[in-house]
Design an enzyme around this catalytic site. Sequence first.
Site, PDB file in Angstrom:
ATOM      1  CE  LYS A 182      -4.378   3.045   4.596  1.00  0.00           C
ATOM      2  NZ  LYS A 182      -5.336   1.909   4.708  1.00  0.00           N
TER       3      LYS A 182
ATOM      4  CG  ASN B 256      -4.087  -4.311  13.217  1.00  0.00           C
ATOM      5  OD1 ASN B 256      -3.482  -4.282  12.143  1.00  0.00           O
ATOM      6  ND2 ASN B 256      -4.476  -5.441  13.786  1.00  0.00           N
TER       7      ASN B 256
ATOM      8  CE1 TYR C  64      -6.426  -2.920   9.081  1.00  0.00           C
ATOM      9  CE2 TYR C  64      -5.462  -5.120   8.922  1.00  0.00           C
ATOM     10  CZ  TYR C  64      -5.630  -3.841   8.418  1.00  0.00           C
ATOM     11  OH  TYR C  64      -5.010  -3.486   7.247  1.00  0.00           O
TER      12      TYR C  64
ATOM     13  CD  GLN D  75      -2.854  -2.544   2.292  1.00  0.00           C
ATOM     14  OE1 GLN D  75      -2.216  -2.849   3.283  1.00  0.00           O
ATOM     15  NE2 GLN D  75      -2.559  -3.007   1.091  1.00  0.00           N
TER      16      GLN D  75
ATOM     17  CE  LYS E 265     -20.246  23.877 -28.509  1.00  0.00           C
ATOM     18  NZ  LYS E 265     -21.005  22.668 -28.522  1.00  0.00           N
TER      19      LYS E 265
ATOM     20  CG  ASN F 273     -17.947  23.547 -25.482  1.00  0.00           C
ATOM     21  OD1 ASN F 273     -18.991  23.996 -25.960  1.00  0.00           O
ATOM     22  ND2 ASN F 273     -17.080  22.841 -26.180  1.00  0.00           N
TER      23      ASN F 273
ATOM     24  CD  GLU G 157     -20.069  20.209 -20.459  1.00  0.00           C
ATOM     25  OE1 GLU G 157     -20.838  19.579 -21.175  1.00  0.00           O
ATOM     26  OE2 GLU G 157     -19.045  20.785 -20.889  1.00  0.00           O
TER      27      GLU G 157
ATOM     28  CB  SER H 133      -0.937   0.016   1.216  1.00  0.00           C
ATOM     29  OG  SER H 133      -0.201  -0.095   2.419  1.00  0.00           O
TER      30      SER H 133
ATOM     31  CB  SER I 206     -15.572  23.015 -30.271  1.00  0.00           C
ATOM     32  OG  SER I 206     -15.551  22.129 -31.369  1.00  0.00           O
TER      33      SER I 206
ATOM     34  CB  THR J 208     -41.564  24.121  -9.679  1.00  0.00           C
ATOM     35  OG1 THR J 208     -42.713  24.420 -10.480  1.00  0.00           O
ATOM     36  CG2 THR J 208     -41.498  25.082  -8.501  1.00  0.00           C
ATOM     37  CG  HIS J 209     -42.446  20.499 -12.185  1.00  0.00           C
ATOM     38  ND1 HIS J 209     -42.647  19.198 -11.780  1.00  0.00           N
ATOM     39  CD2 HIS J 209     -43.172  21.269 -11.326  1.00  0.00           C
ATOM     40  CE1 HIS J 209     -43.467  19.173 -10.732  1.00  0.00           C
ATOM     41  NE2 HIS J 209     -43.789  20.424 -10.431  1.00  0.00           N
TER      42      HIS J 209
HETATM   43  N1  ARG Z   1      -1.251  -1.119   5.487  1.00  0.00           N
HETATM   44  C1  ARG Z   1      -2.244  -1.552   6.404  1.00  0.00           C
HETATM   45  C2  ARG Z   1      -3.541  -0.809   6.160  1.00  0.00           C
HETATM   46  O1  ARG Z   1      -3.494   0.137   5.470  1.00  0.00           O
HETATM   47  C3  ARG Z   1      -1.803  -1.294   7.794  1.00  0.00           C
HETATM   48  C4  ARG Z   1      -2.292  -2.269   8.806  1.00  0.00           C
HETATM   49  C5  ARG Z   1      -1.762  -3.600   8.501  1.00  0.00           C
HETATM   50  N2  ARG Z   1      -2.000  -4.511   9.544  1.00  0.00           N
HETATM   51  C6  ARG Z   1      -1.804  -5.793   9.385  1.00  0.00           C
HETATM   52  N3  ARG Z   1      -2.013  -6.537  10.411  1.00  0.00           N
HETATM   53  N4  ARG Z   1      -1.439  -6.312   8.251  1.00  0.00           N
HETATM   54  O2  ARG Z   1      -4.588  -1.151   6.642  1.00  0.00           O
END
Ligand code: ARG
Length: 463
Positions: free
Chosen positions: A325, A110, A317, A322, A283, A285, A290, A23, A277, A155-156
């Site tokens: 993110k 964790n 956990y 992971q 044009k 735009n 958009e 990650s 365009s 409205t509408h």
């Molecule tokens: N990279 C992991 C995450 O983003 C961190 C926690 C990992 N924990 C584990 N026991 N493998 O969630």
Amino acid sequence: MKKPWAGRFQERTAKIVETYTESISFDQRLWKYDIQGSIAHAKMLAKQGIIDPTEGKKIVRGLRKIYRSIEKGEFVFSKELEDIHMNIEAALIREIGETGAKLHTARSRNDQIALDLRMLLREETKNIITKLRDLISLIIDLCNRHIDVIMPGYTHTQRAQPVLLSHHLLCYANMFLRDSERFKDSLKRINVLPLGACALAGTSLPIDRKYVAKILGFSSLSINSMDSVSDRDFVVEFISNAAIFMMHISRLAEELILWSSTEFGFIEISDSFTTGSSIMPQKKNPDVAELMRGKTGRIYGNLVNILTMMKALPMTYNRDMQEDKIPLFDTLDTVKMTLETLIQMLPEITFNSAKMTSVSGQGFATATDIAEYLVGKGIAFRRAHEITGRIVHYCIKNKKDLCELSMEEFHQFAEVFDEEIFRRLSPESSVLGRLSEGGASPQQVRSQIEHFTRKLLRKKRAV
Ligand code: ARG
């Protein structure tokens, strides 16, 4: 490179597994919070006598050095070291030797990742609230500058009744104010320290969680170690708040797109915020608007993504998490970019006040005023509505506008009409008369503007 769990393992991790599970390519943006959290943790370990005070100092010094090298862009992140936590820990051990291996006492990745995410979201949520406030002030500026401009209210997507442009724009100030309140409210659920939960069950070592919370500015401690590492509600909530905000953005974008069309002709967006365009030379735009409308889809997708990822996960956990993110960072970047772009684009919009006002009375927009006039003459609203409906029908048949009708014509529909009716048919008088709280009258719109100005001032003082 040796893994932290190598003791239990006889074989090396397969290359493809390293690639699949890493990650660091995306969580490296958490480096600042990861190091700040580690510094606080090391100080606590030393204060509690879990590590030596000199070891604590050495760790802190090492971490600060790593901080500076990442800041300067000199740090090399390694995929073999999987994530931000292991990259920084390995660098610390490289930097200060075996003492570095003591940092991870009474801590797990964790609770560490939960901490990093909470620190990031705490900071970014505050930034977003500030930007939302800037956006609201810009809208209020626009309202003040166009206070007397009348436009058709819809409205509408059908012309309904005349309103003030500022009344219309204030809808967005209200939406963005609710957004900022929503983000603000979420802060109390974000600002909870998860560190000290360790893997899931806490620790037998004598840690001081309150001390860490104080250093890092957390207002409370998580109360269940298992919940601390399994909870991502605050991420879901952030994306959910962002989705509502983007829904508002998409509505504004849609109106800007419609209004800048030749059919509406209500606004013109400057050359610097529109694109041309490649084939049609005439044009201009509204691509920015958009894309704001389009990017809303991504944020909804991100919300469904995180909700689905979290669905039915057993305590506590799980590595699935992971993946939180990806939608989180994308949402964050999109919301920030959208806010900044809109803030820069709003002053680039010119309102065609003459066009708005000139069409505001068309389409029998003051028909409701006739009905309300009749109510004033003692006629029941249902009856008044019916009479006015017949007048409109008559106008359509005879290709006339309401203001072109004579007294004789009005009298064909009801005896009670008098000269006063002619003063009630203009968009201006229609707007002026709507004095109910929150209504269309300039007086009410001004008091709305004052309400916002007071709110903005109050917030400024609070910061
Ligand atoms: N990279 C992991 C995450 O983003 C961190 C926690 C990992 N924990 C584990 N026991 N493998 O969630």
